[in-house]
Each structure stands twice: as C-alpha cells, then as structure tokens.
Design a protein around this motif. Structure first.
Motif, mmCIF file in Angstrom:
data_model
loop_
_atom_site.group_PDB
_atom_site.id
_atom_site.type_symbol
_atom_site.label_atom_id
_atom_site.label_comp_id
_atom_site.label_asym_id
_atom_site.label_seq_id
_atom_site.Cartn_x
_atom_site.Cartn_y
_atom_site.Cartn_z
ATOM 1 N N MET A 7 93.627 69.729 32.954
ATOM 2 C CA MET A 7 94.816 70.207 33.657
ATOM 3 C C MET A 7 95.069 71.679 33.338
ATOM 4 S SD MET A 7 97.380 66.989 33.030
ATOM 5 C CE MET A 7 98.472 67.295 34.423
ATOM 6 N N ALA A 8 95.690 72.367 34.269
ATOM 7 C CA ALA A 8 96.092 73.762 34.045
ATOM 8 C C ALA A 8 96.978 73.833 32.812
ATOM 9 C CB ALA A 8 96.848 74.293 35.261
ATOM 10 N N ASN A 9 96.794 74.851 32.001
ATOM 11 C CA ASN A 9 97.640 75.164 30.847
ATOM 12 C C ASN A 9 97.475 74.242 29.638
ATOM 13 O OD1 ASN A 9 99.036 77.076 32.583
ATOM 14 N ND2 ASN A 9 100.134 75.328 33.398
ATOM 15 N N ILE A 10 96.651 73.224 29.723
ATOM 16 C CA ILE A 10 96.526 72.264 28.622
ATOM 17 C C ILE A 10 95.235 72.523 27.860
ATOM 18 C CG2 ILE A 10 96.479 69.843 27.937
ATOM 19 C CD1 ILE A 10 99.117 70.643 29.265
ATOM 20 N N GLY A 11 95.406 73.106 26.683
ATOM 21 C CA GLY A 11 94.271 73.336 25.796
ATOM 22 C C GLY A 11 94.153 72.203 24.793
ATOM 23 N N ARG A 12 93.235 72.356 23.863
ATOM 24 C CA ARG A 12 92.999 71.284 22.887
ATOM 25 C C ARG A 12 94.230 70.980 22.037
ATOM 26 N NH1 ARG A 12 87.647 73.418 20.315
ATOM 27 N NH2 ARG A 12 89.147 73.493 18.626
ATOM 28 N N GLU A 13 94.937 72.012 21.599
ATOM 29 C CA GLU A 13 96.109 71.794 20.741
ATOM 30 C C GLU A 13 97.243 71.101 21.496
ATOM 31 O OE1 GLU A 13 98.341 71.724 17.247
ATOM 32 O OE2 GLU A 13 96.202 71.964 17.601
ATOM 33 N N MET A 14 97.498 71.524 22.710
ATOM 34 C CA MET A 14 98.536 70.874 23.516
ATOM 35 C C MET A 14 98.136 69.428 23.802
ATOM 36 S SD MET A 14 101.497 71.328 25.250
ATOM 37 C CE MET A 14 101.731 72.873 26.093
ATOM 38 N N ALA A 15 96.876 69.202 24.109
ATOM 39 C CA ALA A 15 96.399 67.838 24.362
ATOM 40 C C ALA A 15 96.577 66.971 23.115
ATOM 41 C CB ALA A 15 94.936 67.860 24.796
ATOM 42 N N ARG A 16 96.300 67.528 21.941
ATOM 43 C CA ARG A 16 96.464 66.782 20.697
ATOM 44 C C ARG A 16 97.924 66.377 20.501
ATOM 45 N NH1 ARG A 16 98.274 67.489 15.758
ATOM 46 N NH2 ARG A 16 98.742 69.698 16.049
ATOM 47 N N LYS A 17 98.819 67.308 20.735
ATOM 48 C CA LYS A 17 100.246 67.014 20.577
ATOM 49 C C LYS A 17 100.701 65.965 21.587
ATOM 50 C CE LYS A 17 101.492 71.384 18.476
ATOM 51 N NZ LYS A 17 102.059 72.708 18.641
ATOM 52 N N LEU A 18 100.241 66.084 22.812
ATOM 53 C CA LEU A 18 100.600 65.088 23.830
ATOM 54 C C LEU A 18 100.082 63.705 23.437
ATOM 55 C CD1 LEU A 18 99.971 67.196 27.032
ATOM 56 C CD2 LEU A 18 102.166 66.213 26.341
ATOM 57 N N LYS A 19 98.851 63.644 22.972
ATOM 58 C CA LYS A 19 98.296 62.347 22.563
ATOM 59 C C LYS A 19 99.085 61.757 21.404
ATOM 60 C CE LYS A 19 93.694 63.182 24.351
ATOM 61 N NZ LYS A 19 92.274 63.384 24.075
ATOM 62 N N ASN A 20 99.564 62.604 20.510
ATOM 63 C CA ASN A 20 100.338 62.125 19.363
ATOM 64 C C ASN A 20 101.699 61.561 19.756
ATOM 65 O OD1 ASN A 20 98.344 62.581 17.473
ATOM 66 N ND2 ASN A 20 99.109 64.594 16.904
ATOM 67 N N VAL A 21 102.168 61.892 20.951
ATOM 68 C CA VAL A 21 103.418 61.300 21.432
ATOM 69 C C VAL A 21 103.151 60.212 22.476
ATOM 70 C CG1 VAL A 21 104.807 63.332 20.868
ATOM 71 C CG2 VAL A 21 103.880 63.085 23.190
ATOM 72 N N GLY A 22 101.889 59.820 22.617
ATOM 73 C CA GLY A 22 101.549 58.700 23.489
ATOM 74 C C GLY A 22 101.171 59.057 24.911
ATOM 75 N N ILE A 23 100.971 60.328 25.188
ATOM 76 C CA ILE A 23 100.570 60.762 26.534
ATOM 77 C C ILE A 23 99.097 61.130 26.447
ATOM 78 C CG2 ILE A 23 100.932 62.450 28.366
ATOM 79 C CD1 ILE A 23 103.891 62.566 27.439
ATOM 80 N N ASP A 24 98.247 60.248 26.961
ATOM 81 C CA ASP A 24 96.802 60.364 26.764
ATOM 82 C C ASP A 24 96.004 60.850 27.967
ATOM 83 O OD1 ASP A 24 97.069 59.313 24.144
ATOM 84 O OD2 ASP A 24 96.948 57.266 24.919
ATOM 85 N N THR A 25 96.601 60.837 29.137
ATOM 86 C CA THR A 25 95.854 61.170 30.351
ATOM 87 C C THR A 25 96.692 62.070 31.263
ATOM 88 O OG1 THR A 25 96.716 59.302 31.631
ATOM 89 C CG2 THR A 25 94.707 58.896 30.327
ATOM 90 N N PRO A 26 96.029 62.774 32.177
ATOM 91 C CA PRO A 26 96.787 63.552 33.157
ATOM 92 C C PRO A 26 97.763 62.689 33.964
ATOM 93 C CG PRO A 26 94.494 64.240 33.178
ATOM 94 C CD PRO A 26 94.585 63.010 32.301
ATOM 95 N N GLU A 27 97.352 61.486 34.269
ATOM 96 C CA GLU A 27 98.225 60.582 35.027
ATOM 97 C C GLU A 27 99.488 60.249 34.244
ATOM 98 O OE1 GLU A 27 94.165 60.524 36.447
ATOM 99 O OE2 GLU A 27 94.899 59.977 34.463
ATOM 100 N N MET A 28 99.323 60.040 32.946
ATOM 101 C CA MET A 28 100.492 59.741 32.101
ATOM 102 C C MET A 28 101.428 60.943 32.016
ATOM 103 S SD MET A 28 98.760 57.511 29.049
ATOM 104 C CE MET A 28 100.288 57.046 28.234
ATOM 105 N N LEU A 29 100.870 62.141 31.922
ATOM 106 C CA LEU A 29 101.702 63.341 31.877
ATOM 107 C C LEU A 29 102.440 63.524 33.204
ATOM 108 C CD1 LEU A 29 102.826 65.894 30.652
ATOM 109 C CD2 LEU A 29 100.657 67.049 31.193
ATOM 110 N N THR A 30 101.743 63.343 34.292
ATOM 111 C CA THR A 30 102.364 63.480 35.597
ATOM 112 C C THR A 30 103.478 62.451 35.781
ATOM 113 O OG1 THR A 30 100.329 64.383 36.525
ATOM 114 C CG2 THR A 30 101.917 63.480 38.097
ATOM 115 N N ALA A 31 103.229 61.222 35.353
ATOM 116 C CA ALA A 31 104.241 60.168 35.484
ATOM 117 C C ALA A 31 105.459 60.451 34.602
ATOM 118 C CB ALA A 31 103.637 58.808 35.135
ATOM 119 N N ALA A 32 105.223 60.947 33.395
ATOM 120 C CA ALA A 32 106.332 61.243 32.485
ATOM 121 C C ALA A 32 107.124 62.447 32.964
ATOM 122 C CB ALA A 32 105.802 61.495 31.074
ATOM 123 N N GLY A 33 106.412 63.426 33.494
ATOM 124 C CA GLY A 33 107.044 64.675 33.893
ATOM 125 C C GLY A 33 107.132 65.627 32.713
#
Length: 87
Positions: A7-33
């Motif tokens: 996804m645009a703007n999502i690097g490894r560190e941002m992805a790590r933080k998102l995964k640590n809060v339970g957001i593991d996929t682009p679909e999950m991020l899009t659904a959460a907002g």
C-alpha cells in the motif's frame, strides 16, 4: 494475500506497528479505516503522530499522503488533536 507494504505510504515499520495492533492485511486496514487504525496504534505507540495518520489515510485512499485534500488533512488534524487530550 497482499502485504501491507504494497500500500502507498506503508513501509516495514508502519506495517509492523499495524500488525502489532491486529491489522495484518490491506483489506483489514481499509475496513478499519485510517482513524480507527491510528487510534489503535496510538494506544500501543503513544509517539505516533499526525503524519502517521496522514499516511494511513493515504494508504486507504491509494494516494501519497502529501496528496490528500486540505479539507481531509484538517479533519484528520482535528481527530488527532482530540486524541491528545484523551491519551
């Protein structure tokens, strides 16, 4: 399954933080907002800032964060400012 880093703007560190809060996929991020994802990240990582929120919104919209419309940036800033008093 696509990686968050696709996804645009999502690097490894941002992805790590998102995964640590339970957001593991682009679909999950899009659904959460962006706001909900930022709120979850802010609880675990109090130092995340407005730029993170812009990046998340850009990712959800599929654009670079610096291309967000000014009214969207104002709304996101108001949301971030509101959280500052509650965290």
């Amino acid at each position: 399954m696509a990686e968050l880093t696709s996804m645009a703007n999502i690097g490894r560190e941002m992805a790590r933080k998102l995964k640590n809060v339970g957001i593991d996929t682009p679909e999950m991020l899009t659904a959460a907002g962006a706001k909900q994802a930022f709120f979850q990240m802010k609880n675990l990582y109090p130092n995340v800032c407005l730029v993170h929120l812009y990046a998340l919104e850009g990712a959800v919209r599929g654009v670079e964060f610096n291309s967000l419309p000014e009214d969207v940036k104002r709304d996101l800033k108001a949301f971030s400012d509101c959280l500052k008093g509650k965290m």
